[in-house]
Design an enzyme around this catalytic site. Structure first.
Site, mmCIF file in Angstrom:
data_model
loop_
_atom_site.group_PDB
_atom_site.id
_atom_site.type_symbol
_atom_site.label_atom_id
_atom_site.label_comp_id
_atom_site.label_asym_id
_atom_site.label_seq_id
_atom_site.Cartn_x
_atom_site.Cartn_y
_atom_site.Cartn_z
ATOM 1 C CD GLU A 120 -0.795 -0.445 3.896
ATOM 2 O OE1 GLU A 120 -2.839 -0.166 3.674
ATOM 3 O OE2 GLU A 120 -0.829 -0.831 4.467
ATOM 4 C CG ASN A 139 -9.093 2.013 0.723
ATOM 5 O OD1 ASN A 139 -9.257 1.668 -0.206
ATOM 6 N ND2 ASN A 139 -9.137 1.517 1.899
ATOM 7 C CB CYS A 172 -7.754 -6.211 1.033
ATOM 8 S SG CYS A 172 -6.336 -5.235 1.736
#
Ligand code: PEP
Ligand code: MG
Length: 593
Positions: free
Chosen positions: A441, A464, A512
């Site tokens: 991420e 995200n 995810c």
């Protein structure tokens, strides 16, 4: 004649945070209801409380100046001046001195001290004979609550104490406020600020509470008790709807609920394409209680268990035993399916008051997640022990958040090995073959994923944060939400790099982040070759429907084409059209344009 005044209907547009439609009465949260919890503090902690107070005064001043500027620009300088009075209250030396003197004397947390002083001022002014002074009460309440809200951060009065079903209206809700809703009577919520991938929005999805964030002025537009419609599918909030609007939304709600019920029937069917390519469809959870929803929606496993929620809304850290019980419960209920437990991801928008972590200028770039855990091996090891012990009761995988390079992964692995050794010595059983993965991420991790893949058992791409860090877009800031583009070519290329690097080393690669719930991108993600998609439980039926409606060969062609395109807009349009062409029924039902 009906003498009741009919309030005017108002329609506001914000950012859809959690799907569904609800209609109910408004409850304004964070107004006069802020009641802090009392805590005793030690002498040595007094300077820390004073520092907290000073920094909140500065923060509040900045907020007030911003509002003053906005109001002056929009309504004229005269209106803006109201806020000069707020600044006078905020910086009143008598008030500040009294707060600090009481703090030193009473040795209680700053929130409770400030609350006491504020109430004293309000009481005294209410009794004042001078009208001018009495009129100042509203300024004091307004600015006082603003300070209190900032002081309390995540510790506000819980939304679990609502006495009747309501639609919560707030300036902002922290992830911990939202987490409390599961015990409460919250039908839906709407906030002034926030973004689509804020943890508040994510939590709302998990709790299946329709929500709209980033409305900018919903708190000004709504009064307690107003009738509110929250349309979480389209990011619309309607205040005091007319009869016609109410009827339209009641119909839309029925239609939406009906579609969801229909899709649930896919629950027992596999997540595979028409030509037989399987992709694991897993769920993200925040609380052990979410497992019921995971099972109900037919997930194949848990791809992300955000354990930090176990640490929220409390004054102490959860013990090893408490953590063990929660992890064990999830593992047992999901058995034989897998549960991916992510180690503590504190920091960013998830502030845990009991950890005594100083507030930072850039919390998302700061002492967060793996960085925090590596610096606090005591907390890390307690969590490891709890996870390892629970691994004897089901299929658990372990995963580290915010890895920025292989070094952190190896360092965490060494602490894990140490913990395993200690358990073996005590003859405590655990899964010796427990898989350990890395969340990808941070762009540096994506770009060096070929190296990390040699150490990790699996990858899970956290889009995200990957989007936030790659495109330099704060994920909780509604002002720049329009720049938060999952379909940006940079993001799709990074995802492709991670998948290809992972596969070269023979490990599975999942995703995810919330991007996985965007059904206009499902075909693209499938075509890029992901092995697993982990999404909010409520998103599973729709995603499964899309997967089961396409051929993998076609999805691959689409992904090949898209990866060469130059802009997010072009990609988004192309992907949406393909989705509408290949799965028209769901596109129509969801009103995808
Ligand atoms: C992500 O960053 O995509 C992710 C899944 O983790 P979180 O949202 O908890 O930061
Ligand atoms: Mg993340």
């Amino acid at each position: 004649m009906d003498k009741k005044t009919v309030k005017k209907q108002l329609q506001l547009k914000g950012i859809p945070a959690a799907p569904g439609i609800v209609i109910g009465k408004a409850f304004i949260f964070g107004g006069n209801d802020l009641v802090p919890i009392e805590r005793k503090i030690a002498d040595k902690d007094i300077p820390r409380e004073i520092e907290k107070y000073n920094s909140v005064i500065l923060k509040t001043k900045k907020e007030i100046l911003e509002i003053e500027k906005k109001i002056s620009e929009e309504l004229g300088v005269e209106h803006g001046k109201i806020f000069s009075a707020h600044l006078l209250v905020l910086e009143d030396p008598v008030l500040i001195e009294e707060v600090i003197a009481r703090l030193k004397k009473q040795k209680k947390n700053i929130e409770i001290i400030f609350h006491e002083v504020l109430n004293k001022y309000i009481d005294v002014l209410s009794e004042a004979k001078d009208e001018y002074l009495r009129d100042r009460i509203s300024d004091i309440i307004d600015v006082g609550n603003r300070i209190l809200r900032n002081l309390m951060g995540a510790e506000g009065k819980g939304l679990d104490s609502l006495s009747e079903e309501s639609v919560v209206i707030a300036y902002d809700l922290s992830p911990s406020d939202t987490a409390m809703m599961h015990r409460g009577k919250v039908l839906g919520f709407a906030t002034d600020i926030g973004g689509r991938t804020s943890h508040t929005a994510i939590m709302a999805k998990s709790l299946e509470i329709p929500a709209v964030v980033g409305l900018e002025n919903v708190t000004d537009a709504v009064q307690d008790g107003d009738t509110i419609i929250v349309d979480g599918n389209h990011g619309i909030v309607i205040v005091n709807p007319t009869k016609a609007f109410l009827a339209k939304y009641q119909k839309d709600k029925k239609k939406y609920d009906h579609m969801e019920e229909g899709l649930i029937e896919l629950k027992f069917l596999p997540s595979e394409t028409k030509d037989g390519k399987k992709i694991k469809l897993a769920a993200n959870i925040e609380l052990a209680e979410d497992v019921s929803s995971v099972l109900f929606h037919g997930a194949e496993g848990i791809g992300l268990y955000r354990t930090e929620y176990l640490f929220m809304n409390r004054n102490t850290l959860p013990s090893e035993e408490e953590q063990f019980k929660a992890y064990k419960l999830v593992a047992q209920r999901m058995k034989p399916s897998y549960v991916t437990i992510r180690t503590l991801d504190v920091g960013g928008d998830k502030f845990l008051s009991q950890l005594d972590v100083p507030r930072e200028m850039n919390p998302f770039l700061g002492w967060r997640a793996i960085r925090f855990c590596l610096a606090r091996p005591d907390i890390f090891k307690t969590q490891f022990r709890a996870i390892l012990r629970a691994s004897a009761f089901g299929k658990i995988r372990l995963m580290y958040p915010m890895i920025s390079g292989v070094g952190e992964f190896v360092q965490a692995g060494a602490i894990l090995e140490e913990t395993k050794k200690e358990l073996r010595k005590k003859q405590i059983s655990f899964d010796e073959n427990i898989e350990v993965g890395a969340m990808i991420e941070v762009p540096s991790a994506a770009l060096t994923s070929g190296i990390i893949a040699r150490e990790a058992d699996f990858f899970s791409i956290g889009t995200n944060d990957l989007i936030q860090y790659s495109l330099a877009i704060d994920r909780v800031n509604e002002k720049i939400a329009y720049l938060y583009e999952p379909a940006h070519p940079a993001i799709l290329n990074l995802i492709k790099t991670v998948i290809d690097n992972g596969h070269k080393e023979g490990i599975s690669v999942g995703l995810c982040g919330e991007m996985g719930s965007d059904i206009t991108l499902t075909i693209v993600l499938l075509g890029l070759g992901l092995d697993e998609l982990s999404v909010s439980p409520i998103a599973i039926p729709e995603i499964k429907k899309v997967i089961r409606s396409v051929n993998f060969s076609v999805a691959r062609q689409i992904a090949d084409e898209i990866i060469r395109m130059s802009t997010g807009e072009e990609i988004h349009k192309f992907a949406t059209n393909k989705m509408k062409e290949l799965v028209p029924e769901i596109a129509t039902e969801l009103g995808i344009e």
